[in-house]
Scaffold this active site. Structure first.
Site, PDB file in Angstrom:
ATOM      1  N   ARG A  39       0.724  -1.380  -0.154  1.00 39.08           N
ATOM      2  CA  ARG A  39      -0.146   0.015   0.140  1.00 39.08           C
ATOM      3  C   ARG A  39       0.726   1.247   0.027  1.00 39.08           C
ATOM      4  NH1 ARG A  39      -3.014  -3.490  -0.801  1.00 39.08           N
ATOM      5  NH2 ARG A  39      -3.342  -2.742  -3.071  1.00 39.08           N
ATOM      6  N   SER A  43      15.217  14.355   3.360  1.00 43.74           N
ATOM      7  CA  SER A  43      16.209  13.396   4.110  1.00 43.74           C
ATOM      8  C   SER A  43      15.564  12.265   4.744  1.00 43.74           C
ATOM      9  CB  SER A  43      16.983  14.340   5.350  1.00 43.74           C
ATOM     10  OG  SER A  43      17.831  13.224   5.804  1.00 43.74           O
ATOM     11  N   GLU A  85       2.180   1.627  -3.336  1.00 47.42           N
ATOM     12  CA  GLU A  85       0.990   2.184  -4.248  1.00 47.42           C
ATOM     13  C   GLU A  85       0.863   3.562  -3.949  1.00 47.42           C
ATOM     14  OE1 GLU A  85      -3.249   0.556  -5.438  1.00 47.42           O
ATOM     15  OE2 GLU A  85      -2.952   0.834  -3.117  1.00 47.42           O
TER      16      GLU A  85
END
Length: 147
Positions: free
Chosen positions: A89, A115, A92
């Site tokens: 997920r 960073s 995604e």
């Protein structure tokens, strides 16, 4: 010598055996829960004191404490595209929102990156009438490109 991955396996088994939470272990170590969890899973080196606190609460041996202090090879995914549904997920999310995040960082900060070294992570459960929400906060220092 025990590897960081082998130490992580022992840590996870001890956590279950001792019925501990990552938050409780982090409290004993004296560090934030996300950092402590990542360190115990092999992604950060611990100081000798932190490693001793961790193995103490987990009832593990000195071999694990030594492995927890080693410099890691960072990056824990078995494949470039994660197969685990929870981790996928996030992959995604970056596929869908990555270009937007990049654009907004550049618009608000200039040419640079966030960073992952000077970085904080928090995961929070927020109750909601339609089902609990997962709030993940990624908090990294802005690093401008230097030309």
């Amino acid at each position: 010598m025990l590897s960081k991955q082998e130490a992580a396996q022992r840590v996870r088994a001890a956590k279950v055996r001792k019925n501990l939470t990552w938050a409780r272990i982090a409290e004993a170590v004296g560090a934030p829960v996300a950092w402590t969890t990542a360190a115990l899973l092999g992604q950060h080196p611990m100081s000798a004191e932190q490693a001793q606190a961790a193995v103490g609460i987990l009832d593990l041996d000195e071999e694990v404490a030594q492995a927890l202090q080693l410099q890691p090879t960072r990056g824990a995914l078995e494949t470039a595209i994660p197969r685990d549904p929870t981790m996928y997920r996030f992959y995604e999310v970056l596929q869908v929102y990555g270009p937007t995040i990049k654009e907004l960082i550049h618009e608000q900060f200039g040419d640079g990156i966030m960073s992952a070294i000077n970085f904080r992570l928090d995961v929070e459960k927020v109750p909601h009438p339609e089902g609990d929400r997962v709030v993940v906060t990624l908090n990294g220092k802005f690093l401008p490109y230097q030309w």
